[in-house]
Design a protein around this motif. Structure first.
Motif, PDB file in Angstrom:
ATOM      1  N   LEU A 159       0.821  -1.218   0.000  1.00 53.50           N
ATOM      2  CA  LEU A 159       0.000   0.000   0.000  1.00 53.50           C
ATOM      3  C   LEU A 159       0.851   1.262   0.000  1.00 53.50           C
ATOM      4  O   LEU A 159       0.464   2.289  -0.545  1.00 53.50           O
ATOM      5  CB  LEU A 159      -0.896   0.016   1.234  1.00 53.50           C
ATOM      6  N   LEU A 160       2.008   1.176   0.628  1.00 54.28           N
ATOM      7  CA  LEU A 160       2.837   2.380   0.772  1.00 54.28           C
ATOM      8  C   LEU A 160       3.818   2.564  -0.385  1.00 54.28           C
ATOM      9  O   LEU A 160       4.598   3.512  -0.386  1.00 54.28           O
ATOM     10  CB  LEU A 160       3.600   2.330   2.095  1.00 54.28           C
ATOM     11  N   GLN A 161       3.766   1.653  -1.356  1.00 57.69           N
ATOM     12  CA  GLN A 161       4.623   1.840  -2.531  1.00 57.69           C
ATOM     13  C   GLN A 161       4.094   3.022  -3.350  1.00 57.69           C
ATOM     14  O   GLN A 161       2.884   3.256  -3.392  1.00 57.69           O
ATOM     15  CB  GLN A 161       4.619   0.584  -3.413  1.00 57.69           C
ATOM     16  N   PRO A 162       4.984   3.735  -3.994  1.00 62.11           N
ATOM     17  CA  PRO A 162       4.504   4.818  -4.861  1.00 62.11           C
ATOM     18  C   PRO A 162       3.733   4.238  -6.042  1.00 62.11           C
ATOM     19  O   PRO A 162       3.802   3.029  -6.300  1.00 62.11           O
ATOM     20  CB  PRO A 162       5.793   5.500  -5.323  1.00 62.11           C
TER      21      PRO A 162
ATOM     22  N   PRO B  38       8.996   3.630   0.116  1.00 59.68           N
ATOM     23  CA  PRO B  38       8.849   3.694   1.575  1.00 59.68           C
ATOM     24  C   PRO B  38      10.037   3.093   2.313  1.00 59.68           C
ATOM     25  O   PRO B  38      10.570   2.054   1.912  1.00 59.68           O
ATOM     26  CB  PRO B  38       7.590   2.856   1.827  1.00 59.68           C
ATOM     27  N   GLU B 167       1.291  13.283  -3.334  1.00 60.31           N
ATOM     28  CA  GLU B 167       0.916  11.870  -3.481  1.00 60.31           C
ATOM     29  C   GLU B 167       1.126  11.029  -2.223  1.00 60.31           C
ATOM     30  O   GLU B 167       0.252  10.208  -1.865  1.00 60.31           O
ATOM     31  CB  GLU B 167       1.670  11.291  -4.695  1.00 60.31           C
ATOM     32  N   ARG B 171      -1.142   7.729   0.174  1.00 61.03           N
ATOM     33  CA  ARG B 171      -0.670   6.429   0.663  1.00 61.03           C
ATOM     34  C   ARG B 171      -0.873   6.315   2.163  1.00 61.03           C
ATOM     35  O   ARG B 171      -1.315   5.281   2.661  1.00 61.03           O
ATOM     36  CB  ARG B 171       0.834   6.288   0.376  1.00 61.03           C
TER      37      ARG B 171
END
Lengths: 623, 186
Positions: A159-162, B38, B167, B171
């Motif tokens: 989910l936190l990937q760009p 991340p 962006e 997330r």
């Protein structure tokens, strides 16, 4: 100060004490709460207060003649007491949860050497017209963790990937063409999944999506050892596509004699191996080596394993692997069992044959991605169907009626020995008559096809003609000689087939290619053709769709006209009605609507084509 | 005793707070590398202010909870030292009063939609903001820390970030909903 007491009296005066005090000189000073306080009081010199015990004479009477004595006391008045109530504000530290993620590689493609394709074509990534994903990424295709991923940390990692576009941009990956948004979604769908079916309609670029997902996983070092299995005729196509979309990835094709294949299987330095289904059977023993483990096995045209008990299905199911992906435009060809059996490869036992269609739809939703052209390529030229119901020529009618009457009589006389195979034989015989009269060679379909091809050739266009029989294609080849027909079917050696396609594409005198459904319905890109003829109909609408989509795919320059030929009032008409029902089944499963009215073509329906009854069931009913 | 923070070249922090009427405040802090990938993520459990805090902090409650409580806690938990911290929640800027980390509020894009259904971005009572522009972005910092603007400008040019600053907040919001499914239902 206030008068505390009076303890004196004067016997001279009959006045009451109150009268005397009233007559005294009083200096009032304070009034508080209605009570008057005085600082001093002075009686007249000749006056005195009468003792309160005047009527009670005593020995102290004499002292009453003394002057009164006044005593003043000072009393302290206390201030009201204030209570303080403390309010405690919570100061405890907030509870947090945290995750650290590995410093991911930057997806940078290593420097590569100029590699030529097997046919000498230069690698496409450096050719003019290539599209780099570098620069500001515009799209926002997000990774979604699969539902079977339970650990929060793993889910958050995806989910936190760009967005995918940002990842590709930062990696500076080159593409020969800018991918469509739905293709980005397909890549993002495959990337996090250990089991997946990419079931896009033919022509939407499943190959490119799978290759790009593999490319990213290799660059992220999540894969080292990939096996791709496809039908033999498609091996060269996959090699070409890999060179086009991921030129930096070394690939090897498993082929040649046993010693060479053994070497191919044991090679560990090449990350991607391509093998064909037929070869898997021959190399079964080599693949049973417990040391051979694949990080990912991809099955192209995965409907090849729809028969659970086939040797091919058993072999691919036994491959030791971590990830399993299946690519197919037709996850259901005949019945939902096809899909159940593909899932046996992905996750054995996950689906059961007796599951309700709705349950299957729900259980598979997270693992299947299917898009159709009309949904995602709204700007793609349309595909127009033209159902040509043609009247048989007189000689065809004679032959057809004779064959049908005799055939039905024959079938009826078989009694309990009648099998579905006998019915099929009659169907095939009648269909062949619908193509060509066996006695005269007359063909209503050929007449129509010739007329259409005249127009097509005149306008410089090209057409594909499909039939299920090589004999039919060869007859057509003779009759259509003036249009420069090329043959592409099982009798054309595999090694020559690429050359046939290249000639058809490049030679302006070749206006028509004659293909069998078996050889020509998968993996070919013929989007320069705007006309497709189905000279006879296949049993399965999915196979027909595959055939049509050879021409109607990405890159097609104009609308594609599909002519479905059928002889009016014949077995072809009846089969057409059944095919439409099967198409309905497919649409219902993937539209997640209510259960279909019928599933597939039952044996009763096949017997019903000739108003026959299934002998065994008929017997049971009679009993 | 807090662990010393690791240094990582070119990493940036994004912190945000969302408020659910039912569950309270959720804070999330994402640290990414200069490609936006991340490296670290921290989030708070739902924070519900007491009635006393609501009365005593009045209109400054959001600044207190979001900035002095949540943002401070999240940033202090991180193992990596970030070069810059951005937020899309104005109330988080008050963390600067209790922290040494410069923080800048990213003004929303004209076409952006506000938060997720059921979740709101807390507001701020602060009026002491200094506004400036960095590349394509409009930013605000606490005017009590006059040097922050210069720090942002200098580090921005050093980092040459390859990310869209708006962006990462999407997330974080999704990650918060993933970590707290109850908030999604709300």
């Amino acid at each position: 100060m206030f008068v505390e007491s009076f303890s004196t009296r004067s016997p001279k005066s009959p006045q009451s004490n109150a009268d005397r005090i009233a007559a005294a000189s009083i200096t009032p000073t304070h009034n508080w709460a209605g009570i008057e306080f005085v600082d001093s009081l002075t009686l007249a010199p000749d006056d005195s207060l009468v003792s309160v015990d005047e009527n009670f004479g005593s020995a102290c009477q004499a002292s009453l003649a003394n002057a009164p004595s006044i005593h003043l006391h000072t009393l302290q008045l206390d201030a009201p007491e204030v209570s303080v109530i403390p309010i405690r504000l919570p100061t405890s530290a907030l509870k947090t949860i945290g995750f650290t993620f590995p410093e991911s590689p930057n997806f940078l493609v290593p420097e590569q050497k100029e590699a030529a394709l097997p046919d000498g074509t230069p690698p496409a990534n450096n050719a003019s017209g290539t599209t780099s994903a570098g620069g500001k990424a515009s799209g926002r295709t997000r990774f979604r963790p699969p539902k079977d991923l339970v650990k929060l940390e793993d889910r958050l990692y995806f989910l936190l990937q760009p967005p995918l576009e940002t990842l590709l941009s930062s990696a500076k990956l080159d593409f020969p063409f800018k991918p469509f948004p739905y293709q980005y979604e397909g890549i993002a769908f495959l990337f996090p999944r250990e089991m997946a079916i990419l079931a896009d309609e033919m022509g939407l670029g499943k190959t490119m999506q799978a290759i790009t997902a593999v490319r990213m996983l290799l660059l992220a070092r999540q894969l080292r050892n990939v096996l791709l299995v496809c039908p033999k005729p498609l091996v060269t196509n996959w090699v070409r596509e890999f060179h086009l979309w991921a030129p930096e990835i070394p690939i090897t094709v498993v082929e040649g004699d046993q010693a060479k294949r053994q070497y191919n299987w044991q090679q560990t330095s090449i990350p991607v191996r391509i093998a064909n289904y037929e070869l898997m059977m021959r190399d079964r023993e080599l693949l049973e080596n417990p040391d051979s483990h694949f990080d990912l096995v991809i099955l192209d045209e995965a409907q090849r394993i729809k028969n659970r008990n086939s040797t091919t299905a058993q072999i691919v199911r036994a491959l030791p692997r971590t990830r399993s992906w299946a690519l197919t435009g037709t996850p259901i060809e005949n019945s939902v069992e096809d899909l159940v059996n593909i899932f046996e490869f992905l996750s054995p036992g996950y689906l059961r044959d007796d599951m309700h269609l709705k349950s299957i739809g729900k259980a598979t939703r997270d693992y299947i991605l299917r898009r159709t052209k009309d949904k995602v390529l709204t700007e793609m030229p349309p595909k127009m169907f033209r159902d040509e119901q043609l009247d048989l020529t007189p000689s065809q009618i004679d032959s057809y009626r004779t064959a049908e009457d005799e055939g039905i009589v024959h079938l009826s006389e078989m009694g309990d020995t009648l099998t579905i195979q006998h019915v099929f034989e009659l169907v095939l015989r009648l269909k062949q008559i619908c193509n060509f009269d066996p006695k005269t060679g007359a063909s209503c379909k050929l007449e129509r096809l010739e007329a259409d091809l005249e127009e097509i050739a005149t306008s410089g266009q090209k057409a594909i003609v499909f039939s299920q029989w090589v004999e039919t294609l060869e007859k057509l080849g003779v009759a259509l000689d003036r249009f420069g027909p090329l043959q592409y079917h099982g009798r054309i050696p595999s090694a020559k087939r690429d050359g046939v396609i290249a000639q058809f594409k490049q030679d302006p005198s070749k206006h028509v290619i004659l293909m069998s459904y078996g050889a020509g319905s998968v993996g070919l890109n013929l989007q320069f053709c705007q006309y497709v003829f189905l000279f006879d109909r296949w049993w399965n609408p999915a196979v027909e769709d595959q055939a049509v989509n050879r021409a109607h795919r990405i890159g097609v320059s104009g609308p594609v006209t599909v002519t479905r030929m059928m002889a009016a009032g014949t077995i072809e008409q009846r089969i057409h009605d059944v095919l439409e029902q099967k198409r309905e089944l497919f649409n219902q499963l993937f539209a997640e609507t209510a259960a279909p009215r019928t599933i597939g073509l039952s044996q009763d329906e096949i017997f019903g084509l000739f108003n026959l009854k299934h002998p065994i069931q008929h017997k049971k009913q009679a009993a | 005793m807090a662990e010393p923070k690791r240094e990582s070249a070119g990493c940036v922090g994004f912190v945000t707070v969302r408020r659910s009427a039912e569950h309270g405040y959720f804070g999330g802090y994402l640290i990414v590398n200069f490609h936006g990938r991340p490296l670290e993520f921290h989030c708070t459990l739902p924070v519900k202010p007491s009635r006393a805090q609501e009365i005593l902090f009045g209109r400054t409650l959001d600044d207190f909870i979001c900035g002095e409580q949540i943002t401070k806690a999240l940033v202090s938990k991180a193992k990596l030292n970030t070069n810059l911290i951005f937020t899309d929640c104005m109330a988080a800027i008050s963390s600067r009063l209790v922290s040494d980390h410069p923080i800048a509020m990213l003004q929303p894009r004209a076409d952006s939609s506000q938060a997720e259904p059921g979740l709101a971005i807390p507001i701020s009572a602060a009026d002491n903001l200094a506004h400036f522009r960095l590349g394509d972005y409009d930013l605000s910092v606490s005017s009590r820390f006059a040097g922050d603007e210069a720090i942002f400008k200098q580090r921005w040019h050093e980092l040459k970030l390859d990310v869209d600053l708006h962006e990462p907040f999407e997330r974080i919001a999704e990650a918060l909903l993933e970590a707290h499914p109850a908030a999604r239902a709300a």
